[in-house]
Design an enzyme around this catalytic site. Structure first.
Site, short mmCIF file in Angstrom:
data_model
loop_
_atom_site.label_atom_id
_atom_site.label_comp_id
_atom_site.label_asym_id
_atom_site.label_seq_id
_atom_site.Cartn_x
_atom_site.Cartn_y
_atom_site.Cartn_z
N TYR A 27 -1.29 0.08 10.44
CA TYR A 27 -1.44 -0.75 9.07
C TYR A 27 -0.12 -0.03 8.24
O TYR A 27 0.35 -1.10 7.53
CB TYR A 27 -2.66 0.30 8.59
CG TYR A 27 -2.84 -0.03 7.00
CD1 TYR A 27 -3.33 -1.15 6.70
CD2 TYR A 27 -2.47 0.95 5.97
CE1 TYR A 27 -3.40 -1.47 5.19
CE2 TYR A 27 -2.75 0.60 4.73
CZ TYR A 27 -3.06 -0.30 4.26
OH TYR A 27 -3.38 -0.56 2.98
N SER A 64 0.99 -1.16 -0.02
CA SER A 64 0.26 0.17 -0.08
C SER A 64 0.91 1.39 0.00
O SER A 64 1.95 1.18 0.41
CB SER A 64 -0.86 0.04 1.19
OG SER A 64 -1.46 1.40 1.51
#
Length: 189
Positions: free
Chosen positions: A170, A157
Site C-alpha cells: 500500500y 495517503s
C-alpha cells in the site's frame, strides 16, 4: 508547502468551480463522496465515477436530494476504455472537464512483503498506480485541449511517508501517486 519551495498550486475559487465539471473517481463513498459534496456545494456539476454500481446509484440519489447536478459513470479505473467512455459521458452532460479528482484506491494486502503474493501486489498497483496513470493520460489532454484553467487532485495517503510493517505494498503504491503529482505539477507549469 515544502520547505524552500513555493506552493505552485493556485487555490480554487468559486469561479473556478461553479457550473464546471468535476470528475471524481472512487466517488460512491468516503473521501470521494465528501469531495463530491464539497464541490456540489460550490456549484460544480458532478460526475460520480465508481465501479460499485449500487453504491454509486445511492450516492447520486443522495446528492441529487441535496440539490446537486450529478451524472454517474460506472468506471473500473484499471480499464483505459472505460476512462474514455466515462469522460465522454461526463463531458456530454456538463461540458469540458475542469476538475479531476483521482481518488479511487484500495488498501491492498496487510501482509509482510515476504508473504505477499504477486497477485495482491499487482491488484493494488493496478488500482492505485495504473488507475492514476490512466486518469492523467485520459483527462489531462482533454483539459489542455479546452484551454481553460484546470485542476487535478490526487488522493494519496500518509502511508506514502509513514511506512509500517505489513503496509509495504500500500505504501509503495501511495508513494508512486505522490511522485506522479510532483512530476505532473512540473509538466503543467
Amino acid at each position: 508547502r515544502r520547505q524552500g519551495k513555493p506552493n505552485m498550486a493556485a487555490p480554487l475559487s468559486r469561479g473556478d468551480i461553479e457550473g464546471r465539471l468535476a470528475f471524481i473517481t472512487g466517488a460512491a463513498s468516503g473521501i470521494g463522496l465528501g469531495m463530491a459534496r464539497a464541490f456540489a456545494a460550490e456549484g460544480a456539476h458532478i460526475s460520480l465515477a465508481d465501479n460499485r454500481e449500487e453504491a454509486l446509484a445511492a450516492a447520486a440519489e443522495a446528492l441529487r436530494a441535496e440539490g446537486a447536478n450529478v451524472v454517474t459513470v460506472a468506471l473500473d479505473v484499471r480499464d483505459e476504455k472505460e476512462w474514455r467512455i466515462g469522460l465522454d459521458r461526463a463531458e456530454q452532460h456538463f461540458g469540458p472537464l475542469v476538475i479531476l479528482c483521482s481518488n479511487a484506491g484500495v488498501a491492498g494486502s496487510r501482509l509482510n512483503l515476504d508473504e505477499t503474493e504477486p497477485s495482491a501486489w499487482q491488484w493494488t498497483f493496478d488500482v492505485n498506480v495504473n488507475g492514476t496513470l490512466h486518469a492523467i493520460r485520459h483527462a489531462v489532454p482533454r483539459m489542455r485541449a479546452h484551454g481553460a484553467p484546470g485542476h487535478v487532485v490526487f488522493t494519496s495517503s500518509m502511508g506514502a511517508f509513514l511506512v509500517r510493517p505489513g503496509n509495504g505494498v500500500y505504501s509503495a503504491s501511495k508513494a508512486a501517486i505522490v511522485a506522479f503529482a510532483e512530476a505532473l505539477r512540473g509538466e503543467l507549469e
